[in-house]
Write a protein that holds these residues in place. Structure first.
Motif, short mmCIF file in Angstrom:
data_model
loop_
_atom_site.label_atom_id
_atom_site.label_comp_id
_atom_site.label_asym_id
_atom_site.label_seq_id
_atom_site.Cartn_x
_atom_site.Cartn_y
_atom_site.Cartn_z
N LEU A 103 0.84 -1.20 0.00
CA LEU A 103 0.00 0.00 0.00
C LEU A 103 0.87 1.25 0.00
N GLU A 104 0.50 2.21 -0.82
CA GLU A 104 1.20 3.49 -0.85
C GLU A 104 0.44 4.52 -0.01
N GLU A 105 -0.81 4.22 0.28
CA GLU A 105 -1.61 5.07 1.16
C GLU A 105 -2.63 4.19 1.88
N ILE A 106 -3.16 4.72 2.95
CA ILE A 106 -4.16 3.98 3.72
C ILE A 106 -5.50 4.09 2.98
N PRO A 107 -6.16 2.97 2.71
CA PRO A 107 -7.45 3.03 2.01
C PRO A 107 -8.46 3.88 2.79
N GLU A 108 -9.23 4.69 2.08
CA GLU A 108 -10.20 5.61 2.69
C GLU A 108 -11.19 4.88 3.62
N HIS A 109 -11.56 3.67 3.25
CA HIS A 109 -12.54 2.92 4.06
C HIS A 109 -12.04 2.66 5.47
N VAL A 110 -10.75 2.61 5.65
CA VAL A 110 -10.17 2.37 6.98
C VAL A 110 -10.58 3.49 7.93
N PHE A 111 -10.59 4.72 7.45
CA PHE A 111 -10.90 5.87 8.31
C PHE A 111 -12.36 5.90 8.75
N LYS A 112 -13.19 5.07 8.14
CA LYS A 112 -14.61 4.98 8.53
C LYS A 112 -14.83 3.97 9.66
N LEU A 113 -13.77 3.25 10.02
CA LEU A 113 -13.86 2.26 11.11
C LEU A 113 -13.66 2.98 12.45
N SER A 114 -14.66 3.71 12.85
CA SER A 114 -14.54 4.58 14.03
C SER A 114 -14.27 3.83 15.33
N SER A 115 -14.58 2.54 15.39
CA SER A 115 -14.34 1.75 16.61
C SER A 115 -13.03 0.97 16.57
N LEU A 116 -12.26 1.15 15.50
CA LEU A 116 -11.01 0.40 15.34
C LEU A 116 -10.08 0.65 16.52
N ARG A 117 -9.54 -0.44 17.09
CA ARG A 117 -8.64 -0.33 18.24
C ARG A 117 -7.19 -0.69 17.90
N THR A 118 -7.02 -1.59 16.93
CA THR A 118 -5.68 -2.05 16.54
C THR A 118 -5.56 -1.97 15.02
N LEU A 119 -4.47 -1.33 14.58
CA LEU A 119 -4.22 -1.18 13.15
C LEU A 119 -2.77 -1.51 12.85
N ASP A 120 -2.56 -2.49 11.98
CA ASP A 120 -1.21 -2.89 11.58
C ASP A 120 -1.03 -2.58 10.10
N LEU A 121 -0.18 -1.60 9.82
CA LEU A 121 0.10 -1.18 8.45
C LEU A 121 1.55 -1.49 8.07
N SER A 122 2.18 -2.37 8.81
CA SER A 122 3.61 -2.63 8.60
C SER A 122 3.90 -3.25 7.24
N LYS A 123 5.15 -3.06 6.80
CA LYS A 123 5.67 -3.63 5.56
C LYS A 123 4.87 -3.21 4.34
N ASN A 124 4.67 -1.91 4.19
CA ASN A 124 4.01 -1.33 3.03
C ASN A 124 4.90 -0.23 2.47
N LYS A 125 4.33 0.67 1.72
CA LYS A 125 5.07 1.79 1.13
C LYS A 125 4.39 3.11 1.47
N ILE A 126 3.76 3.16 2.63
CA ILE A 126 2.96 4.31 3.03
C ILE A 126 3.85 5.50 3.37
N GLN A 127 3.50 6.65 2.80
CA GLN A 127 4.25 7.89 3.04
C GLN A 127 3.46 8.87 3.90
N SER A 128 2.14 8.67 3.96
CA SER A 128 1.29 9.59 4.71
C SER A 128 0.25 8.79 5.50
N LEU A 129 -0.08 9.28 6.68
CA LEU A 129 -1.09 8.62 7.50
C LEU A 129 -2.49 9.16 7.24
N GLY A 130 -2.59 10.11 6.32
CA GLY A 130 -3.90 10.62 5.91
C GLY A 130 -4.74 11.09 7.08
N ASN A 131 -5.97 10.62 7.12
CA ASN A 131 -6.94 11.04 8.14
C ASN A 131 -6.94 10.10 9.35
#
Length: 144
Positions: free
Chosen positions: A67-95
């Motif tokens: 992933l080069e960015e976090i998918p927009e749908h992730v930011f709609k998971l308002s109850s999310l408690r744990t997020l693992d974005l390791s081993k990607n190509k992400i440059q921005s954490l967006g929203n």
């Protein structure tokens, strides 16, 4: 008598198939398909399925999806408690600041720089943050 030879032939044919030269081709073809699937973790279906599951579990792992960015749908998971974005190509954490319930965030092995981390400061419930193997060097001008 006609019924006995047919199953025998079917069984014989089935048992012959693995020992014939056709079987390695089939195995190789299956192997090719199978080996390409794990590499194709960036498929939208896989990510979508994981996001749907996260709506129930409040845990989302998108590790190794190129992933080069976090998918927009992730930011709609308002109850999310744990997020693992390791081993990607992400440059921005967006929203990411929209994930107000987030307690654990793993961004190891990405392309984040120190400026990209600013939204994390708004995550008041965050307890665990991992940022190893990123581009975190230098200072942030204007923050303070």
């Amino acid at each position: 008598k006609p019924k006995i030879p047919q199953p025998y032939r079917t069984t014989e044919h089935t048992s012959e198939t693995p020992s014939t030269s056709n079987a390695p081709k089939e195995d190789a073809e299956m192997g090719n398909v199978g080996s390409s699937q794990p590499k194709n973790k960036t498929g939208k279906k896989v990510v979508t399925q994981k996001i749907e599951t996260a709506q129930k579990t409040n845990v989302l792992s998108l590790t190794e999806h190129s992933l080069e960015e976090i998918p927009e749908h992730v930011f709609k998971l308002s109850s999310l408690r744990t997020l693992d974005l390791s081993k990607n190509k992400i440059q921005s954490l967006g929203n990411i600041s929209q994930l107000s319930q987030l307690k654990s965030l793993n961004c190891d092995d990405n392309r984040l720089n120190i400026v990209a981390l600013e939204p994390i400061s708004k995550l008041s419930k965050l307890q665990t943050l991992s940022l190893g193997k990123n581009r975190l060097h230098g200072t942030v001008g204007g923050m303070g």
